[in-house]
Design a protein around this motif. Structure first.
Motif, PDB file in Angstrom:
ATOM      1  N   PHE A   1      -3.401  -0.528  12.322  1.00 37.49           N
ATOM      2  CA  PHE A   1      -2.543   0.127  13.307  1.00 37.49           C
ATOM      3  C   PHE A   1      -3.080   1.518  13.655  1.00 37.49           C
ATOM      4  O   PHE A   1      -3.099   1.909  14.809  1.00 37.49           O
ATOM      5  CB  PHE A   1      -1.115   0.222  12.768  1.00 37.49           C
ATOM      6  N   ARG A   2      -3.542   2.240  12.628  1.00 42.02           N
ATOM      7  CA  ARG A   2      -4.106   3.578  12.849  1.00 42.02           C
ATOM      8  C   ARG A   2      -5.369   3.488  13.712  1.00 42.02           C
ATOM      9  O   ARG A   2      -5.607   4.305  14.588  1.00 42.02           O
ATOM     10  CB  ARG A   2      -4.435   4.245  11.524  1.00 42.02           C
TER      11      ARG A   2
ATOM     12  N   ASN B   1      -1.659  -1.039   7.946  1.00 42.62           N
ATOM     13  CA  ASN B   1      -1.466   0.341   8.384  1.00 42.62           C
ATOM     14  C   ASN B   1      -2.788   0.928   8.896  1.00 42.62           C
ATOM     15  O   ASN B   1      -2.816   1.644   9.889  1.00 42.62           O
ATOM     16  CB  ASN B   1      -0.904   1.180   7.244  1.00 42.62           C
TER      17      ASN B   1
ATOM     18  N   ILE C   1       1.602   5.480  10.852  1.00 46.68           N
ATOM     19  CA  ILE C   1       3.059   5.530  10.788  1.00 46.68           C
ATOM     20  C   ILE C   1       3.427   6.606   9.768  1.00 46.68           C
ATOM     21  O   ILE C   1       2.958   6.564   8.633  1.00 46.68           O
ATOM     22  CB  ILE C   1       3.634   4.162  10.379  1.00 46.68           C
TER      23      ILE C   1
ATOM     24  N   VAL D   1       9.127   7.980   8.173  1.00 43.26           N
ATOM     25  CA  VAL D   1       9.623   6.782   8.858  1.00 43.26           C
ATOM     26  C   VAL D   1       9.612   5.595   7.901  1.00 43.26           C
ATOM     27  O   VAL D   1      10.564   4.810   7.858  1.00 43.26           O
ATOM     28  CB  VAL D   1       8.779   6.485  10.118  1.00 43.26           C
ATOM     29  N   LYS D   2       8.557   5.468   7.113  1.00 46.28           N
ATOM     30  CA  LYS D   2       8.477   4.377   6.143  1.00 46.28           C
ATOM     31  C   LYS D   2       9.577   4.481   5.097  1.00 46.28           C
ATOM     32  O   LYS D   2      10.186   3.479   4.728  1.00 46.28           O
ATOM     33  CB  LYS D   2       7.118   4.378   5.456  1.00 46.28           C
TER      34      LYS D   2
ATOM     35  N   THR E   1      -4.169   2.466  17.459  1.00 40.23           N
ATOM     36  CA  THR E   1      -3.349   3.414  18.213  1.00 40.23           C
ATOM     37  C   THR E   1      -3.808   4.857  18.072  1.00 40.23           C
ATOM     38  O   THR E   1      -3.460   5.687  18.900  1.00 40.23           O
ATOM     39  CB  THR E   1      -1.881   3.342  17.771  1.00 40.23           C
TER      40      THR E   1
ATOM     41  N   ILE F   1       4.119  -2.886   8.046  1.00 42.02           N
ATOM     42  CA  ILE F   1       3.957  -1.443   8.146  1.00 42.02           C
ATOM     43  C   ILE F   1       3.731  -0.802   6.781  1.00 42.02           C
ATOM     44  O   ILE F   1       3.291   0.335   6.708  1.00 42.02           O
ATOM     45  CB  ILE F   1       5.141  -0.768   8.863  1.00 42.02           C
TER      46      ILE F   1
END
Length: 90
Positions: free
Chosen positions: A53-54, A50, A61, A65-66, A57, A44
């Motif tokens: 993931f972006r 990252n 993130i 949160v990171k 989804t 992450i």
């Protein structure tokens, strides 16, 4: 993904690499399961993961949160893990 070099990208690379190292140390010195968990958590923080993931989804993130996860991982690694005990014995 843009090829830019800013403080967040550099810190993502640094923390991701540190997490990879902690994961590998856990795999070889402590146990396989926490090592794999650290390796997965390191994804992450790495900018290419990252971005992937972006792309999959539709949202990244969040930085908060990171940061919270990073502090929790730091305290867990040095505070209550077996790897922290091994470092203290050196």
């Amino acid at each position: 993904m843009e090829n830019r070099l800013d403080i967040w990208s550099i810190s993502g690379w640094l923390f991701g690499i540190v997490m990879l190292i902690v994961g590998l140390l856990n795999m070889f010195l402590v146990h396989l399961v926490p090592g794999i968990a650290y390796l997965l958590l390191s994804l992450i923080y790495l900018p290419p993961a990252n971005a992937y993931f972006r792309k999959k989804t539709g949202f990244p993130i969040p930085l908060a949160v990171k940061l919270i996860l990073g502090v929790a991982i730091f305290f867990f690694t040095l505070g209550v893990s077996d790897l922290g005990d091994m470092i203290d014995k050196l």
